[in-house]
Design an enzyme around this catalytic site. Structure first.
Site, mmCIF file in Angstrom:
data_model
loop_
_atom_site.group_PDB
_atom_site.id
_atom_site.type_symbol
_atom_site.label_atom_id
_atom_site.label_comp_id
_atom_site.label_asym_id
_atom_site.label_seq_id
_atom_site.Cartn_x
_atom_site.Cartn_y
_atom_site.Cartn_z
ATOM 1 N N HIS A 160 0.835 -1.206 0.000
ATOM 2 C CA HIS A 160 0.000 0.000 0.000
ATOM 3 C C HIS A 160 0.866 1.251 0.000
ATOM 4 O O HIS A 160 2.082 1.175 0.153
ATOM 5 C CB HIS A 160 -0.914 0.019 1.237
ATOM 6 C CG HIS A 160 -2.082 -0.911 1.127
ATOM 7 N ND1 HIS A 160 -2.012 -2.225 1.513
ATOM 8 C CD2 HIS A 160 -3.343 -0.723 0.674
ATOM 9 C CE1 HIS A 160 -3.180 -2.815 1.290
ATOM 10 N NE2 HIS A 160 -4.014 -1.926 0.791
ATOM 11 N N LYS A 174 -0.509 4.997 4.312
ATOM 12 C CA LYS A 174 -1.492 4.148 4.992
ATOM 13 C C LYS A 174 -1.118 3.959 6.454
ATOM 14 O O LYS A 174 0.032 3.651 6.776
ATOM 15 C CB LYS A 174 -1.603 2.793 4.284
ATOM 16 C CG LYS A 174 -2.681 1.904 4.881
ATOM 17 C CD LYS A 174 -3.030 0.750 3.964
ATOM 18 C CE LYS A 174 -4.047 -0.210 4.583
ATOM 19 N NZ LYS A 174 -5.314 0.435 4.937
HETATM 20 N N1 LIG Z 1 -13.165 -0.576 2.451
HETATM 21 C C1 LIG Z 1 -12.444 -0.304 1.383
HETATM 22 O O1 LIG Z 1 -12.683 -0.852 0.278
HETATM 23 C C2 LIG Z 1 -11.346 0.684 1.467
HETATM 24 C C3 LIG Z 1 -11.012 1.202 2.691
HETATM 25 N N2 LIG Z 1 -10.067 2.166 2.801
HETATM 26 C C4 LIG Z 1 -9.861 2.696 4.125
HETATM 27 O O2 LIG Z 1 -10.485 3.978 4.188
HETATM 28 C C5 LIG Z 1 -9.805 4.794 5.149
HETATM 29 C C6 LIG Z 1 -9.473 6.153 4.537
HETATM 30 O O3 LIG Z 1 -8.532 5.992 3.511
HETATM 31 P P1 LIG Z 1 -8.091 7.234 2.602
HETATM 32 O O4 LIG Z 1 -9.287 7.842 1.964
HETATM 33 O O5 LIG Z 1 -6.998 6.746 1.727
HETATM 34 O O6 LIG Z 1 -7.503 8.222 3.712
HETATM 35 P P2 LIG Z 1 -7.320 9.799 3.662
HETATM 36 O O7 LIG Z 1 -6.277 10.131 4.671
HETATM 37 O O8 LIG Z 1 -7.159 10.262 2.241
HETATM 38 O O9 LIG Z 1 -8.719 10.355 4.176
HETATM 39 C C7 LIG Z 1 -9.113 10.366 5.538
HETATM 40 C C8 LIG Z 1 -9.938 11.611 5.713
HETATM 41 O O10 LIG Z 1 -10.559 11.586 7.000
HETATM 42 C C9 LIG Z 1 -10.651 12.929 7.420
HETATM 43 N N3 LIG Z 1 -10.904 13.002 8.854
HETATM 44 C C10 LIG Z 1 -10.134 12.545 9.863
HETATM 45 N N4 LIG Z 1 -10.703 12.855 11.049
HETATM 46 C C11 LIG Z 1 -11.855 13.516 10.756
HETATM 47 C C12 LIG Z 1 -12.882 14.116 11.541
HETATM 48 N N5 LIG Z 1 -12.832 14.092 12.876
HETATM 49 N N6 LIG Z 1 -13.953 14.682 10.927
HETATM 50 C C13 LIG Z 1 -14.034 14.682 9.598
HETATM 51 N N7 LIG Z 1 -13.077 14.158 8.784
HETATM 52 C C14 LIG Z 1 -11.995 13.593 9.373
HETATM 53 C C15 LIG Z 1 -9.310 13.522 7.039
HETATM 54 O O11 LIG Z 1 -9.415 14.930 6.973
HETATM 55 C C16 LIG Z 1 -9.099 12.904 5.658
HETATM 56 O O12 LIG Z 1 -9.630 13.753 4.651
HETATM 57 C C17 LIG Z 1 -8.588 3.991 5.606
HETATM 58 O O13 LIG Z 1 -8.891 3.362 6.835
HETATM 59 C C18 LIG Z 1 -8.418 2.946 4.500
HETATM 60 O O14 LIG Z 1 -7.784 1.781 4.940
HETATM 61 C C19 LIG Z 1 -9.405 2.652 1.707
HETATM 62 C C20 LIG Z 1 -9.682 2.162 0.474
HETATM 63 C C21 LIG Z 1 -10.677 1.134 0.242
HETATM 64 O O1 LIG Z 2 -5.352 2.087 0.429
HETATM 65 C C1 LIG Z 2 -5.880 1.674 1.466
HETATM 66 O O2 LIG Z 2 -5.716 2.205 2.589
HETATM 67 C C2 LIG Z 2 -6.744 0.494 1.402
HETATM 68 N N1 LIG Z 2 -7.270 0.062 2.522
HETATM 69 C C3 LIG Z 2 -8.114 -1.073 2.665
HETATM 70 C C4 LIG Z 2 -7.432 -2.109 3.546
HETATM 71 O O3 LIG Z 2 -6.865 -1.755 4.585
HETATM 72 O O4 LIG Z 2 -7.469 -3.277 3.202
HETATM 73 C C5 LIG Z 2 -8.600 -1.605 1.344
HETATM 74 C C6 LIG Z 2 -7.599 -1.511 0.215
HETATM 75 O O5 LIG Z 2 -6.587 -2.437 0.445
HETATM 76 C C7 LIG Z 2 -7.036 -0.113 0.087
#
Ligand SMILES: NC(=O)C1=CN([C@@H]2O[C@H](COP(=O)(O)OP(=O)(O)OC[C@H]3O[C@@H](n4cnc5c(N)ncnc54)[C@H](O)[C@@H]3O)[C@@H](O)[C@H]2O)C=CC1
Ligand SMILES: O=C(O)C1=N[C@H](C(=O)O)C[C@H](O)C1
Length: 250
Positions: A156, A160
């Site tokens: 990743h 992350k």
């Molecule tokens: N389930 C899935 O398919 C996937 C899950 N994820 C997960 O999603 C999560 C986010 O990933 P990204 O978007 O890459 O992270 P990112 O860091 O780009 O976005 C996180 C956002 O949360 C905001 N944030 C944090 N605290 C906050 C608060 N108190 N109030 C409002 N906003 C707040 C931040 O300002 C930031 O914009 C991670 O845990 C990642 O592992 C990521 C990709 C796919």
């Molecule tokens: O980019 C990430 O952060 C992602 N988070 C999810 C995870 O923790 O598995 C899903 C995907 O792998 C992308």
């Protein structure tokens, strides 16, 4: 039609979910939630998410001000925010689609238990293809049993926060459950470098041969599409705990 609130629209994932939701006619974005003090609070979520146009829904810094306007909240953000959103969804009896990863086992339990009170889904990976892979891995682990030593490698971006990834843990759970082997028989390896969108490789090491099953995401849009499908699925169902398997119909 499902009315959703999207948290953290400036975040990588939630910005893409705003974009994907706007391209569909079965989802209406009721509003967004951002951290207090940001310049996009009170502004249109289309602009906050980088769409370059307004979509007629604003970003708030207090979820309770808009929660009444939605059927469910879609949240891919940070553990702390997700746990706050969970409490508000339970209080207002709204659905919660949580894609955030990195929870403690106790937080995981709290999230899953919410399925007794609200429509709830906690999915570490909303990609259709990854969920097909998960099914295949269960079949492989069950068939190979003690013939294979299983190891998972996840790659990743360097930003992350959690390791191993939520997906690696969910894939391991499936394989452990289907094979009857303990979770701790599976080894995890994580690389956090550059801006890799996400790769998962599962190695089945056998004597004299090795099988690998892999998934590579070249961008994050697969997760955003899956999140929209999950939101629409959840809107058609009542209180309960749902999974991507339900959405995909596997
Ligand atoms: N389930 C899935 O398919 C996937 C899950 N994820 C997960 O999603 C999560 C986010 O990933 P990204 O978007 O890459 O992270 P990112 O860091 O780009 O976005 C996180 C956002 O949360 C905001 N944030 C944090 N605290 C906050 C608060 N108190 N109030 C409002 N906003 C707040 C931040 O300002 C930031 O914009 C991670 O845990 C990642 O592992 C990521 C990709 C796919
Ligand atoms: O980019 C990430 O952060 C992602 N988070 C999810 C995870 O923790 O598995 C899903 C995907 O792998 C992308």
């Amino acid at each position: 039609m499902v009315n959703i609130i999207i948290t953290a629209p400036r975040g990588h994932m939630d910005g893409l979910i705003v974009k994907a939701a706007c391209e569909r006619d079965d989802i209406r974005i009721a509003g967004g939630l951002g951290p207090a003090g940001r310049d996009y609070i009170g502004k249109d979520i289309g602009l906050a998410a980088g769409l370059g146009r307004e979509i007629g829904a604003l970003v708030y810094d207090d979820l309770t001000k808009i929660i009444d306007q939605c059927d469910l909240v879609v949240d891919f953000s940070r553990v702390e925010l997700s746990m706050e959103v969970l409490e508000i969804c339970k209080k207002y009896k709204k659905g919660f689609l949580c894609g955030t990863t990195g929870f403690t086992p106790q937080q995981e339990e709290e999230l899953l238990a919410a399925g007794k009170e609200i429509p709830m889904m906690k999915a570490a990976n909303t990609s259709f293809v990854v969920n097909v892979m998960r099914k295949l891995l269960g079949i492989a682990a069950n068939a190979l049993g003690d013939k294979a030593k299983i190891e998972i490698l996840d790659l990743h971006s360097q930003d992350k926060l959690d390791a191993p990834s939520g997906t690696a843990l969910e894939l391991a759970e499936e394989m452990a459950e289907r094979s009857g082997k303990p979770m701790d028989s599976i080894a995890f390896h994580s690389v956090r470098a550059g801006d890799t969108p996400s790769s998962h490789k599962v190695f089945f090491g056998c004597m004299g041969e090795m099988m690998e099953i892999s998934h590579h995401a070249y961008n994050w849009e697969c997760y955003a599409r899956g999140a929209c499908d999950a939101a629409v699925y959840m809107a058609g169902h009542g209180v309960g705990l749902y999974t991507m398997e339900d959405v995909i119909g596997l």
